[in-house]
Motif scaffolding. Structure first.
Motif, PDB file in Angstrom:
ATOM      1  N   HIS A 128       0.768  -1.238   0.000  1.00  0.00           N
ATOM      2  CA  HIS A 128       0.000   0.000   0.000  1.00  0.00           C
ATOM      3  C   HIS A 128       0.805   1.297   0.000  1.00  0.00           C
ATOM      4  O   HIS A 128       0.549   2.154  -0.827  1.00  0.00           O
ATOM      5  CB  HIS A 128      -1.010   0.025   1.158  1.00  0.00           C
ATOM      6  CG  HIS A 128      -2.202  -0.834   0.920  1.00  0.00           C
ATOM      7  ND1 HIS A 128      -2.188  -2.196   1.173  1.00  0.00           N
ATOM      8  CD2 HIS A 128      -3.429  -0.552   0.437  1.00  0.00           C
ATOM      9  CE1 HIS A 128      -3.356  -2.723   0.853  1.00  0.00           C
ATOM     10  NE2 HIS A 128      -4.126  -1.747   0.390  1.00  0.00           N
ATOM     11  N   ASN A 219      -3.397   1.383   4.979  1.00  0.00           N
ATOM     12  CA  ASN A 219      -3.239   1.689   3.554  1.00  0.00           C
ATOM     13  C   ASN A 219      -2.580   3.034   3.257  1.00  0.00           C
ATOM     14  O   ASN A 219      -2.417   3.385   2.092  1.00  0.00           O
ATOM     15  CB  ASN A 219      -4.577   1.568   2.818  1.00  0.00           C
ATOM     16  CG  ASN A 219      -5.660   2.451   3.399  1.00  0.00           C
ATOM     17  OD1 ASN A 219      -5.411   3.581   3.798  1.00  0.00           O
ATOM     18  ND2 ASN A 219      -6.885   1.926   3.457  1.00  0.00           N
ATOM     19  N   SER A 220      -2.204   3.802   4.283  1.00  0.00           N
ATOM     20  CA  SER A 220      -1.387   4.981   4.011  1.00  0.00           C
ATOM     21  C   SER A 220      -0.594   5.352   5.248  1.00  0.00           C
ATOM     22  O   SER A 220      -0.995   5.077   6.382  1.00  0.00           O
ATOM     23  CB  SER A 220      -2.222   6.170   3.527  1.00  0.00           C
ATOM     24  OG  SER A 220      -2.933   6.803   4.571  1.00  0.00           O
ATOM     25  N   SER A 240      -3.685   5.610   7.881  1.00  0.00           N
ATOM     26  CA  SER A 240      -5.069   5.276   7.542  1.00  0.00           C
ATOM     27  C   SER A 240      -5.208   3.766   7.686  1.00  0.00           C
ATOM     28  O   SER A 240      -4.478   3.009   7.044  1.00  0.00           O
ATOM     29  CB  SER A 240      -5.411   5.698   6.106  1.00  0.00           C
ATOM     30  OG  SER A 240      -6.638   5.119   5.699  1.00  0.00           O
ATOM     31  N   ARG A 242      -7.790   0.839   7.261  1.00  0.00           N
ATOM     32  CA  ARG A 242      -9.066   0.598   6.592  1.00  0.00           C
ATOM     33  C   ARG A 242     -10.033  -0.223   7.429  1.00  0.00           C
ATOM     34  O   ARG A 242     -11.218   0.097   7.526  1.00  0.00           O
ATOM     35  CB  ARG A 242      -8.838  -0.104   5.249  1.00  0.00           C
ATOM     36  CG  ARG A 242     -10.071  -0.125   4.363  1.00  0.00           C
ATOM     37  CD  ARG A 242      -9.949  -1.099   3.230  1.00  0.00           C
ATOM     38  NE  ARG A 242     -10.107  -2.480   3.700  1.00  0.00           N
ATOM     39  CZ  ARG A 242     -10.125  -3.533   2.888  1.00  0.00           C
ATOM     40  NH1 ARG A 242      -9.974  -3.362   1.587  1.00  0.00           N
ATOM     41  NH2 ARG A 242     -10.278  -4.742   3.378  1.00  0.00           N
ATOM     42  N   HIS A 270      -9.066   5.686   2.563  1.00  0.00           N
ATOM     43  CA  HIS A 270      -7.696   5.572   2.082  1.00  0.00           C
ATOM     44  C   HIS A 270      -7.021   6.945   2.098  1.00  0.00           C
ATOM     45  O   HIS A 270      -7.678   7.986   2.173  1.00  0.00           O
ATOM     46  CB  HIS A 270      -7.657   5.023   0.650  1.00  0.00           C
ATOM     47  CG  HIS A 270      -7.932   3.560   0.542  1.00  0.00           C
ATOM     48  ND1 HIS A 270      -9.177   3.022   0.761  1.00  0.00           N
ATOM     49  CD2 HIS A 270      -7.114   2.515   0.234  1.00  0.00           C
ATOM     50  CE1 HIS A 270      -9.130   1.710   0.589  1.00  0.00           C
ATOM     51  NE2 HIS A 270      -7.892   1.365   0.265  1.00  0.00           N
ATOM     52  N   HIS A 271      -5.711   6.932   2.000  1.00  0.00           N
ATOM     53  CA  HIS A 271      -4.866   8.075   1.661  1.00  0.00           C
ATOM     54  C   HIS A 271      -5.132   9.310   2.536  1.00  0.00           C
ATOM     55  O   HIS A 271      -5.647  10.326   2.068  1.00  0.00           O
ATOM     56  CB  HIS A 271      -5.044   8.440   0.181  1.00  0.00           C
ATOM     57  CG  HIS A 271      -3.879   9.230  -0.355  1.00  0.00           C
ATOM     58  ND1 HIS A 271      -3.994  10.080  -1.435  1.00  0.00           N
ATOM     59  CD2 HIS A 271      -2.576   9.303   0.039  1.00  0.00           C
ATOM     60  CE1 HIS A 271      -2.821  10.634  -1.691  1.00  0.00           C
ATOM     61  NE2 HIS A 271      -1.938  10.168  -0.810  1.00  0.00           N
ATOM     62  N   ARG A 318      -9.249   1.036  -2.768  1.00  0.00           N
ATOM     63  CA  ARG A 318      -8.229   2.035  -3.113  1.00  0.00           C
ATOM     64  C   ARG A 318      -8.834   3.444  -3.147  1.00  0.00           C
ATOM     65  O   ARG A 318      -9.856   3.687  -2.533  1.00  0.00           O
ATOM     66  CB  ARG A 318      -7.539   1.649  -4.421  1.00  0.00           C
ATOM     67  CG  ARG A 318      -6.842   0.304  -4.339  1.00  0.00           C
ATOM     68  CD  ARG A 318      -6.457  -0.252  -5.684  1.00  0.00           C
ATOM     69  NE  ARG A 318      -7.586  -0.827  -6.393  1.00  0.00           N
ATOM     70  CZ  ARG A 318      -7.542  -1.959  -7.071  1.00  0.00           C
ATOM     71  NH1 ARG A 318      -6.417  -2.659  -7.125  1.00  0.00           N
ATOM     72  NH2 ARG A 318      -8.594  -2.410  -7.700  1.00  0.00           N
TER      73      ARG A 318
END
Length: 385
Positions: A128, A219-220, A240, A242, A270-271, A318
């Motif tokens: 990720h 994921n980030s 982050s 999820r 995400h992100h 994503r």
């Protein structure tokens, strides 16, 4: 329409039809997929470029390839990087000297120079995201299968870690994300996991990504550049996560959670990134409401101060949002291979569809997913221009 090297301007993409619902259902059934059926295969490359778009270079990596392209605002290829190792890249970032760092999920992290020569390659279950510190070290999200005791139950877990890497790509230290955030995992989730173990479900299956033992799914990752009043100092680590539907901040030593937000407010986001004013920008996937959005959060007040969404914006898996130097926001609607730039008045000023579209006999056309499309100022990597 356009692909790589072709140009089409101010063409409005066709709206998604009812067939998009079939695509979403397919995605939900399959988990992560790297290409998905498309209802508009003719839309390729840049289909909208309006005054007010931030003039820079776009870094594109299709989810099925170990290749990245630097594109101008009209979709023309300016430079390409390609790995001889064919493990598809999940995430790629450009460095100021023209190198790229690319992550092949669960396979490796690789740094390549502007001629696609490997500077170093670290084989590990990276996934990720990663971030590069001012001193050149890299903070990387990775994972491995573990067994953990939680809520008085011993269960198999796909455990997320943060690895500090030296600038040469060697591991300096590792820190369990799971150990820091286990108190945020619901007891109900652990009970379901324990029941599956008791029923004889193999640990190997339970600890595959997207399954019960994937309890965090970070994921980030980002190093905070600015203090956030009453929340965290610069140097803290923003994550982050999820499966918790939360963003979390760890202290700079990676020893404990000092702040978290989400739960009811986020749906498998995400992100998460920090803006220059200290606020956080988050791509909220909205998996239950079937509509994604980008939000800006004033963390000091736990208040959403800006939001962008539209009825057609949805990616279950994503997704990304990048604040551009002119104040606009570049969104990646990942599953459909789609990106768009919006201004603060929520007007679309640039739009892009991944040109990587294929049609197999007897099947609907498929377009490659894009994990994150990133925009760089033109003077960012002058060595490759």
């Amino acid at each position: 329409m356009i692909g790589f090297g072709w140009i089409a301007l101010a063409v409005v993409a066709q709206p998604q039809t009812e067939g998009a619902d079939d695509t979403l259902r397919s995605l939900e059934a399959l988990g992560y997929v790297d290409a998905a059926p498309t209802d508009n295969p003719e839309e390729r490359g840049v289909v909208r470029l309006e005054a007010g778009a931030f003039d820079g270079f776009n870094l594109l990596s299709s989810r099925t390839r170990a290749t990245a392209h630097l594109l101008d605002m009209r979709g023309k290829i300016l430079h390409t990087w390609k790995d001889t190792d064919r493990a598809a890249w999940m995430h790629v970032e450009l460095q100021p000297n023209g190198d790229i760092i690319a992550l092949a999920k669960d396979r490796h992290l690789v740094r390549m120079d502007s001629d696609s020569k490997v500077v170093w390659r670290l084989k590990t279950r990276a996934h990720h995201d990663f971030t590069v510190a001012d001193d050149g070290r890299i903070l990387l999200v990775a994972r491995k299968v573990s067994t953990k005791s939680i809520y008085d139950r011993r269960v198999p877990v796909l455990e997320d870690f943060l690895f500090w890497l030296k600038p040469d790509g060697t591991i300096e230290s590792e820190h369990s994300i799971f150990d820091r955030v286990a108190h945020l995992v619901s007891e109900g989730r652990i009970k379901r996991l324990a029941r599956s173990v008791a029923k004889g479900t193999p640990a190997q299956k339970l600890t595959t990504p997207e399954y019960l033992g994937d309890l965090t799914h970070t994921n980030s990752v980002e190093i905070l550049r600015h203090d956030v009043d009453g929340v965290a100092p610069a140097g803290s680590i923003l994550l982050s996560i999820r499966e918790l539907s939360r963003i979390v901040i760890l202290d700079a030593s990676l020893s404990k959670v000092i702040w978290s937000w989400g739960g009811a407010q986020l749906q498998e986001q995400h992100h998460a990134t920090q803006l220059d004013n200290g606020h956080f920008m988050i791509f909220d996937n909205g998996v239950h409401r079937k509509q994604s959005r980008v939000i800006v959060l004033d963390a000091s007040q736990s208040k959403i101060v800006w939001e962008y969404t539209s009825p057609k914006l949805f990616t279950r898996l994503r997704g990304a949002a990048q604040k551009l130097p002119n104040g606009n926001v570049l969104l990646t609607e990942s599953d459909s291979g789609h990106a768009l730039e919006v201004n603060m008045e929520r007007e679309v000023v640039w739009e892009f569809w991944n040109p990587e579209v294929r049609k197999r006999k007897g099947r609907k056309a498929e377009r490659d997913a894009i994990y994150r499309l990133l925009r760089y100022p033109k003077d960012y990597a002058s060595k490759i221009q």
